[in-house]
Design an enzyme around this catalytic site. Structure first.
Site, PDB file in Angstrom:
ATOM      1  N   ASP A  66       0.867  -1.191   0.000  1.00  0.00           N
ATOM      2  CA  ASP A  66       0.000   0.000   0.000  1.00  0.00           C
ATOM      3  C   ASP A  66       0.895   1.229   0.000  1.00  0.00           C
ATOM      4  O   ASP A  66       1.936   1.244   0.651  1.00  0.00           O
ATOM      5  CB  ASP A  66      -0.880  -0.013   1.269  1.00  0.00           C
ATOM      6  CG  ASP A  66      -2.131   0.854   1.160  1.00  0.00           C
ATOM      7  OD1 ASP A  66      -1.996   2.033   0.764  1.00  0.00           O
ATOM      8  OD2 ASP A  66      -3.211   0.365   1.495  1.00  0.00           O
ATOM      9  N   GLY A  70      -4.137   6.475   0.520  1.00  0.00           N
ATOM     10  CA  GLY A  70      -5.583   6.359   0.326  1.00  0.00           C
ATOM     11  C   GLY A  70      -5.976   6.298  -1.133  1.00  0.00           C
ATOM     12  O   GLY A  70      -5.305   6.852  -2.006  1.00  0.00           O
ATOM     13  N   SER A 119       1.472   0.156  -6.001  1.00  0.00           N
ATOM     14  CA  SER A 119       1.313  -1.256  -6.342  1.00  0.00           C
ATOM     15  C   SER A 119       2.035  -1.655  -7.635  1.00  0.00           C
ATOM     16  O   SER A 119       2.714  -2.688  -7.698  1.00  0.00           O
ATOM     17  CB  SER A 119      -0.179  -1.552  -6.449  1.00  0.00           C
ATOM     18  OG  SER A 119      -0.403  -2.841  -6.918  1.00  0.00           O
ATOM     19  N   ASP A 136      -7.308  -5.782  -3.208  1.00  0.00           N
ATOM     20  CA  ASP A 136      -8.255  -4.879  -2.538  1.00  0.00           C
ATOM     21  C   ASP A 136      -7.644  -3.472  -2.477  1.00  0.00           C
ATOM     22  O   ASP A 136      -7.763  -2.763  -1.495  1.00  0.00           O
ATOM     23  CB  ASP A 136      -8.548  -5.408  -1.118  1.00  0.00           C
ATOM     24  CG  ASP A 136      -9.737  -4.734  -0.461  1.00  0.00           C
ATOM     25  OD1 ASP A 136     -10.589  -4.173  -1.184  1.00  0.00           O
ATOM     26  OD2 ASP A 136      -9.815  -4.768   0.778  1.00  0.00           O
ATOM     27  N   HIS A 139      -9.934   0.942  -6.414  1.00  0.00           N
ATOM     28  CA  HIS A 139     -11.131   0.330  -7.004  1.00  0.00           C
ATOM     29  C   HIS A 139     -11.590   1.038  -8.277  1.00  0.00           C
ATOM     30  O   HIS A 139     -12.603   0.676  -8.856  1.00  0.00           O
ATOM     31  CB  HIS A 139     -12.272   0.314  -5.986  1.00  0.00           C
ATOM     32  CG  HIS A 139     -12.084  -0.727  -4.904  1.00  0.00           C
ATOM     33  ND1 HIS A 139     -10.839  -1.151  -4.501  1.00  0.00           N
ATOM     34  CD2 HIS A 139     -12.971  -1.418  -4.158  1.00  0.00           C
ATOM     35  CE1 HIS A 139     -10.984  -2.059  -3.548  1.00  0.00           C
ATOM     36  NE2 HIS A 139     -12.264  -2.239  -3.323  1.00  0.00           N
ATOM     37  N   HIS A 164     -11.800  -8.493  -3.646  1.00  0.00           N
ATOM     38  CA  HIS A 164     -12.831  -7.951  -2.754  1.00  0.00           C
ATOM     39  C   HIS A 164     -13.728  -6.959  -3.493  1.00  0.00           C
ATOM     40  O   HIS A 164     -13.339  -6.404  -4.508  1.00  0.00           O
ATOM     41  CB  HIS A 164     -12.185  -7.271  -1.539  1.00  0.00           C
ATOM     42  CG  HIS A 164     -13.144  -7.089  -0.401  1.00  0.00           C
ATOM     43  ND1 HIS A 164     -13.213  -5.940   0.347  1.00  0.00           N
ATOM     44  CD2 HIS A 164     -14.095  -7.927   0.087  1.00  0.00           C
ATOM     45  CE1 HIS A 164     -14.162  -6.097   1.259  1.00  0.00           C
ATOM     46  NE2 HIS A 164     -14.711  -7.281   1.136  1.00  0.00           N
TER      47      HIS A 164
HETATM   48  N1  SAH Z   1      -7.909  -4.366   2.831  1.00  0.00           N
HETATM   49  C1  SAH Z   1      -8.231  -3.192   3.613  1.00  0.00           C
HETATM   50  C2  SAH Z   1      -8.887  -2.092   2.813  1.00  0.00           C
HETATM   51  C3  SAH Z   1      -8.048  -1.554   1.687  1.00  0.00           C
HETATM   52  S1  SAH Z   1      -8.625   0.011   1.126  1.00  0.00           S
HETATM   53  C4  SAH Z   1      -9.102  -3.560   4.818  1.00  0.00           C
HETATM   54  O1  SAH Z   1      -9.237  -4.746   5.136  1.00  0.00           O
HETATM   55  O2  SAH Z   1      -9.630  -2.682   5.485  1.00  0.00           O
HETATM   56  C5  SAH Z   1      -7.648   0.266  -0.309  1.00  0.00           C
HETATM   57  C6  SAH Z   1      -6.212   0.641  -0.035  1.00  0.00           C
HETATM   58  O3  SAH Z   1      -5.538   0.580  -1.289  1.00  0.00           O
HETATM   59  C7  SAH Z   1      -5.978   2.064   0.504  1.00  0.00           C
HETATM   60  O4  SAH Z   1      -5.309   1.995   1.739  1.00  0.00           O
HETATM   61  C8  SAH Z   1      -5.122   2.747  -0.577  1.00  0.00           C
HETATM   62  O5  SAH Z   1      -4.088   3.567  -0.059  1.00  0.00           O
HETATM   63  C9  SAH Z   1      -4.534   1.575  -1.318  1.00  0.00           C
HETATM   64  N2  SAH Z   1      -4.226   1.863  -2.724  1.00  0.00           N
HETATM   65  C10 SAH Z   1      -5.074   2.345  -3.664  1.00  0.00           C
HETATM   66  N3  SAH Z   1      -4.451   2.453  -4.849  1.00  0.00           N
HETATM   67  C11 SAH Z   1      -3.172   2.030  -4.659  1.00  0.00           C
HETATM   68  C12 SAH Z   1      -2.025   1.905  -5.495  1.00  0.00           C
HETATM   69  N4  SAH Z   1      -2.085   2.245  -6.789  1.00  0.00           N
HETATM   70  N5  SAH Z   1      -0.870   1.450  -4.953  1.00  0.00           N
HETATM   71  C13 SAH Z   1      -0.808   1.125  -3.657  1.00  0.00           C
HETATM   72  N6  SAH Z   1      -1.862   1.192  -2.808  1.00  0.00           N
HETATM   73  C14 SAH Z   1      -3.021   1.643  -3.302  1.00  0.00           C
HETATM   74 MG    MG Z   2     -12.490  -3.861  -0.022  1.00  0.00          MG
END
Ligand code: SAH
Ligand code: MG
Length: 205
Positions: A66, A70, A119, A136, A139, A164
């Site tokens: 991550d 956010g 990512s 996850d 999105h 998810h």
């Molecule tokens: N699995 C978590 C929820 C994840 S929310 C739970 O159980 O609560 C989605 C996360 O993906 C966020 O923290 C966001 O910072 C991260 N995210 C979104 N796009 C991203 C990217 N391109 N690279 C890395 N992290 C990313």
């Molecule tokens: Mg989710």
């Protein structure tokens, strides 16, 4: 699932209903291939605790990726914004301190290893076959399809791909997780393994 870890998962801030978290745990326990578990989208570690609980039992490690800034919908003014996670030094979201705190409290620091970064950048340099990939992260259409394209080829044969927030009905939620789930079934060589709520777990043939 170990009761203390169940309590830690329930207490963590995040977006993982308990039944779906238990689905992640059950799937990880059922793994028959070796290799680390990779999660894309750690946030504060809620789902990582469920995966970590299975990893302890199976002698596996979870890498959770991550950038901690956010997703789009977590930025100020959006639906999932949480002002408590804004770092006053930068004015940006930073979910890393809470992730570390939750992993420490759960006693999972040697099992769940955070990777802080974008990512696609991490994926580019990742070559170890993955036993279970949990997607996850972002999105939106672009990040979800990028995660699918960059990460799923690294899942070992017989390993799992969990996604998810997969909603068949557009009225229930955004499309991209459903789109990549469909791609995995149609073109990725994956077959259904387990489904709980919006969690879909597929197995690579
Ligand atoms: N699995 C978590 C929820 C994840 S929310 C739970 O159980 O609560 C989605 C996360 O993906 C966020 O923290 C966001 O910072 C991260 N995210 C979104 N796009 C991203 C990217 N391109 N690279 C890395 N992290 C990313
Ligand atoms: Mg989710």
């Amino acid at each position: 699932m170990r009761r203390d870890l169940e309590i830690a998962a329930l207490a963590a801030r995040g977006f993982m209903p308990h039944a779906e978290g238990l689905g992640l745990y059950e799937a990880a326990l059922a793994l028959t291939v070796s290799g680390p578990i990779v999660e894309v989208g750690s946030y504060c570690g809620k789902s990582a605790i469920y995966l970590g609980a299975a990893a302890i039992e199976r002698g596996l490690v979870v890498f959770t990726v991550d950038h901690h800034r956010g997703s789009e919908e977590m930025q100020k003014g959006w639906e999932h914004h949480d002002a408590e996670l804004v770092d006053p030094m930068t004015g940006k979201i930073d979910s890393l301190p809470e992730l570390r705190c939750n992993l420490e409290a759960a006693g999972l620091e040697s099992i769940v290893v955070p990777i802080i970064g974008e990512s696609s950048v991490v994926a580019q340099h990742w070559s170890t076959p993955i036993s279970m990939l949990f997607v996850d992260g972002g999105h939106g259409s672009e990040p979800a399809h990028a995660d699918y394209e960059n990460w799923t080829p690294k899942v070992a044969r017989g390993g799992f791909l969990a996604i998810h927030d997969v909603f068949e009905n557009p009225a229930d939620g955004g499309r991209p997780p459903y789109e990549i789930y469909s791609r995995a079934l149609e073109e990725g060589g994956f077959e259904p393994h387990l489904s709980v709520g919006s969690l879909q777990v597929l197995r690579r043939r």
